[in-house]
Design a protein around this motif. Structure first.
Motif, PDB file in Angstrom:
ATOM      1  N   GLY A 162      21.392  64.965 -35.775  1.00 54.69           N
ATOM      2  CA  GLY A 162      22.198  63.831 -36.200  1.00 54.69           C
ATOM      3  C   GLY A 162      23.612  63.856 -35.649  1.00 54.69           C
ATOM      4  N   LEU A 163      24.119  65.047 -35.336  1.00 57.91           N
ATOM      5  CA  LEU A 163      25.520  65.174 -34.930  1.00 57.91           C
ATOM      6  C   LEU A 163      25.716  65.556 -33.473  1.00 57.91           C
ATOM      7  CD1 LEU A 163      26.938  67.092 -38.052  1.00 57.91           C
ATOM      8  CD2 LEU A 163      27.053  64.631 -37.577  1.00 57.91           C
ATOM      9  N   PHE A 164      24.730  66.251 -32.879  1.00 64.34           N
ATOM     10  CA  PHE A 164      24.931  66.794 -31.541  1.00 64.34           C
ATOM     11  C   PHE A 164      23.755  66.451 -30.630  1.00 64.34           C
ATOM     12  CE2 PHE A 164      26.819  69.733 -34.669  1.00 64.34           C
ATOM     13  CZ  PHE A 164      28.155  69.617 -34.315  1.00 64.34           C
ATOM     14  N   SER A 165      23.843  66.942 -29.401  1.00 62.26           N
ATOM     15  CA  SER A 165      22.773  66.766 -28.420  1.00 62.26           C
ATOM     16  C   SER A 165      21.580  67.653 -28.768  1.00 62.26           C
ATOM     17  CB  SER A 165      23.295  67.124 -27.024  1.00 62.26           C
ATOM     18  OG  SER A 165      22.240  67.326 -26.111  1.00 62.26           O
ATOM     19  N   TRP A 166      20.405  67.282 -28.251  1.00 62.95           N
ATOM     20  CA  TRP A 166      19.206  68.090 -28.484  1.00 62.95           C
ATOM     21  C   TRP A 166      19.362  69.502 -27.957  1.00 62.95           C
ATOM     22  CZ3 TRP A 166      16.808  70.424 -24.401  1.00 62.95           C
ATOM     23  CH2 TRP A 166      17.082  69.931 -23.127  1.00 62.95           C
ATOM     24  N   ARG A 167      20.254  69.710 -26.989  1.00 66.37           N
ATOM     25  CA  ARG A 167      20.430  71.038 -26.398  1.00 66.37           C
ATOM     26  C   ARG A 167      20.918  72.059 -27.427  1.00 66.37           C
ATOM     27  NH1 ARG A 167      19.747  70.388 -20.946  1.00 66.37           N
ATOM     28  NH2 ARG A 167      20.004  68.253 -20.185  1.00 66.37           N
ATOM     29  N   TRP A 168      21.632  71.590 -28.426  1.00 61.97           N
ATOM     30  CA  TRP A 168      22.116  72.504 -29.470  1.00 61.97           C
ATOM     31  C   TRP A 168      20.998  72.990 -30.377  1.00 61.97           C
ATOM     32  CZ3 TRP A 168      26.713  74.780 -29.488  1.00 61.97           C
ATOM     33  CH2 TRP A 168      27.702  74.225 -28.660  1.00 61.97           C
ATOM     34  N   VAL A 169      19.861  72.311 -30.330  1.00 63.50           N
ATOM     35  CA  VAL A 169      18.701  72.781 -31.085  1.00 63.50           C
ATOM     36  C   VAL A 169      18.305  74.179 -30.635  1.00 63.50           C
ATOM     37  CG1 VAL A 169      16.218  72.392 -31.371  1.00 63.50           C
ATOM     38  CG2 VAL A 169      17.812  70.500 -31.673  1.00 63.50           C
ATOM     39  N   PHE A 170      18.454  74.449 -29.339  1.00 64.00           N
ATOM     40  CA  PHE A 170      18.105  75.761 -28.796  1.00 64.00           C
ATOM     41  C   PHE A 170      19.293  76.713 -28.796  1.00 64.00           C
ATOM     42  CE2 PHE A 170      15.292  72.567 -26.924  1.00 64.00           C
ATOM     43  CZ  PHE A 170      14.061  73.077 -27.296  1.00 64.00           C
ATOM     44  N   LEU A 171      20.483  76.174 -28.584  1.00 65.54           N
ATOM     45  CA  LEU A 171      21.671  77.032 -28.545  1.00 65.54           C
ATOM     46  C   LEU A 171      22.018  77.616 -29.909  1.00 65.54           C
ATOM     47  CD1 LEU A 171      24.089  75.102 -26.157  1.00 65.54           C
ATOM     48  CD2 LEU A 171      22.959  77.294 -25.731  1.00 65.54           C
ATOM     49  N   VAL A 172      21.481  77.041 -30.979  1.00 61.04           N
ATOM     50  CA  VAL A 172      21.844  77.518 -32.311  1.00 61.04           C
ATOM     51  C   VAL A 172      21.423  78.965 -32.542  1.00 61.04           C
ATOM     52  CG1 VAL A 172      19.726  76.775 -33.484  1.00 61.04           C
ATOM     53  CG2 VAL A 172      21.888  76.832 -34.735  1.00 61.04           C
ATOM     54  N   THR A 173      20.393  79.429 -31.825  1.00 57.51           N
ATOM     55  CA  THR A 173      19.955  80.816 -32.010  1.00 57.51           C
ATOM     56  C   THR A 173      20.744  81.805 -31.148  1.00 57.51           C
ATOM     57  OG1 THR A 173      18.222  80.523 -30.340  1.00 57.51           O
ATOM     58  CG2 THR A 173      17.618  80.135 -32.632  1.00 57.51           C
ATOM     59  N   THR A 174      21.462  81.303 -30.145  1.00 56.20           N
ATOM     60  CA  THR A 174      22.218  82.199 -29.270  1.00 56.20           C
ATOM     61  C   THR A 174      23.285  82.989 -30.017  1.00 56.20           C
ATOM     62  OG1 THR A 174      21.806  80.719 -27.393  1.00 56.20           O
ATOM     63  CG2 THR A 174      23.573  82.329 -27.151  1.00 56.20           C
ATOM     64  N   PRO A 175      24.074  82.362 -30.930  1.00 59.41           N
ATOM     65  CA  PRO A 175      25.044  83.166 -31.689  1.00 59.41           C
ATOM     66  C   PRO A 175      24.413  84.277 -32.521  1.00 59.41           C
ATOM     67  CG  PRO A 175      25.550  80.829 -31.880  1.00 59.41           C
ATOM     68  CD  PRO A 175      24.217  80.928 -31.206  1.00 59.41           C
ATOM     69  N   LEU A 176      23.195  84.034 -33.021  1.00 57.20           N
ATOM     70  CA  LEU A 176      22.508  85.078 -33.781  1.00 57.20           C
ATOM     71  C   LEU A 176      22.251  86.297 -32.897  1.00 57.20           C
ATOM     72  CD1 LEU A 176      19.866  82.949 -35.744  1.00 57.20           C
ATOM     73  CD2 LEU A 176      22.123  83.692 -36.507  1.00 57.20           C
ATOM     74  N   CYS A 177      21.885  86.040 -31.646  1.00 64.67           N
ATOM     75  CA  CYS A 177      21.645  87.138 -30.702  1.00 64.67           C
ATOM     76  C   CYS A 177      22.944  87.861 -30.358  1.00 64.67           C
ATOM     77  CB  CYS A 177      20.994  86.603 -29.425  1.00 64.67           C
ATOM     78  SG  CYS A 177      19.391  85.834 -29.675  1.00 64.67           S
ATOM     79  N   ILE A 178      24.020  87.087 -30.179  1.00 67.14           N
ATOM     80  CA  ILE A 178      25.315  87.688 -29.827  1.00 67.14           C
ATOM     81  C   ILE A 178      25.824  88.571 -30.957  1.00 67.14           C
ATOM     82  CG2 ILE A 178      27.726  87.146 -29.326  1.00 67.14           C
ATOM     83  CD1 ILE A 178      26.752  84.634 -27.893  1.00 67.14           C
TER      84      ILE A 178
END
Length: 240
Positions: A162-178
């Protein structure tokens, strides 16, 4: 070879790292499922192609779990688990940068391989990090974390779409890995298996397992739409 003594004072850091690893799968499932219609419109693909964004992830993760568990038995759980954070983070970032549906599906395979590395060893790592008298409590907390992730996934997915691009659907897990990677490197115990002989890996068995499980999952996935009497479905069941 001597084992590194387990420091039980690190147990909560270990549980936190494992919780992040479990979230890689539970959050991803709920978020990406909601994004399928958006991905179809973005790439101009029909549902038959878009559903492979989920299927490729599930099939890869399922077929690799047993193999990753065996590698953890051979070389220790920590290196495989830590590599899982790296591979998942790289795969998720590549998914967010995918220029087309084919690339996205291929990058989902990479992401799923990393998730399989972490998930296959999570419960074993928690069991090693906690003293025997507290393992039941620790494993109960792990189950609660999985349940919370399953609830938050769809909610977070709807918010992101609702707020961002579909690309953030996948990027949301990257901070968890970092966040999870340095914690895992610092606090996870590296329990090396003690053996008189070099460990052996059953390549033939692993290959056979991959083929039979893949055939079975494909048959059950497409059997509902094609019919379980369809020759292709029967061939897949025969292969499994």
């Amino acid at each position: 070879m001597q084992q590194e003594p387990i420091d039980y004072s690190r147990k909560w850091y270990v549980l936190f790292a494992v919780s992040l690893a479990l979230s890689l799968e539970t959050l991803d499932t709920g978020i990406v499922n909601l994004a399928l219609p958006t991905l179809g419109r973005t790439f101009g693909s029909d549902f038959a192609a878009v559903q492979w964004v989920v299927l490729a992830f599930v099939l890869t993760q399922t077929t690799l779990m047993l193999i990753m568990g065996r590698l953890g038995d051979m070389f220790g759980k920590k290196p495989i688990f830590v590599a899982g954070f790296v591979v998942t983070g790289v795969g998720a970032t590549l998914c967010a940068l995918a220029p087309g549906i084919g690339w996205l599906i291929a990058f989902r395979v990479v992401q799923a391989a990393g998730v399989a590395m972490a998930l296959a060893l999570s419960l074993g790592i928690v069991a090693e990090a906690f003293p025997p008298t507290e393992r039941g409590m620790a494993l109960g907390l792990v189950s609660s974390i999985v349940a919370v992730g399953n609830i938050l996934g769809p909610l977070l997915g709807g918010l992101i779409l609702g707020l961002f691009s579909w690309r953030w659907v996948f990027l949301v897990t990257t901070p968890l890995c970092i966040v999870g990677l340095p914690i895992a490197l610092r606090f996870l115990p590296h329990v090396r298996p003690l053996r008189d002989k070099p460990p052996r890996f059953d390549y033939l068995g692993a290959g056979a397992f991959l083929v039979l499980l893949l055939c079975f999952l494909l048959a059950t996935t497409y059997g509902r739409s094609l019919g379980y009497g369809n020759p292709r479905i029967l061939l897949l069941f025969s292969g499994s």
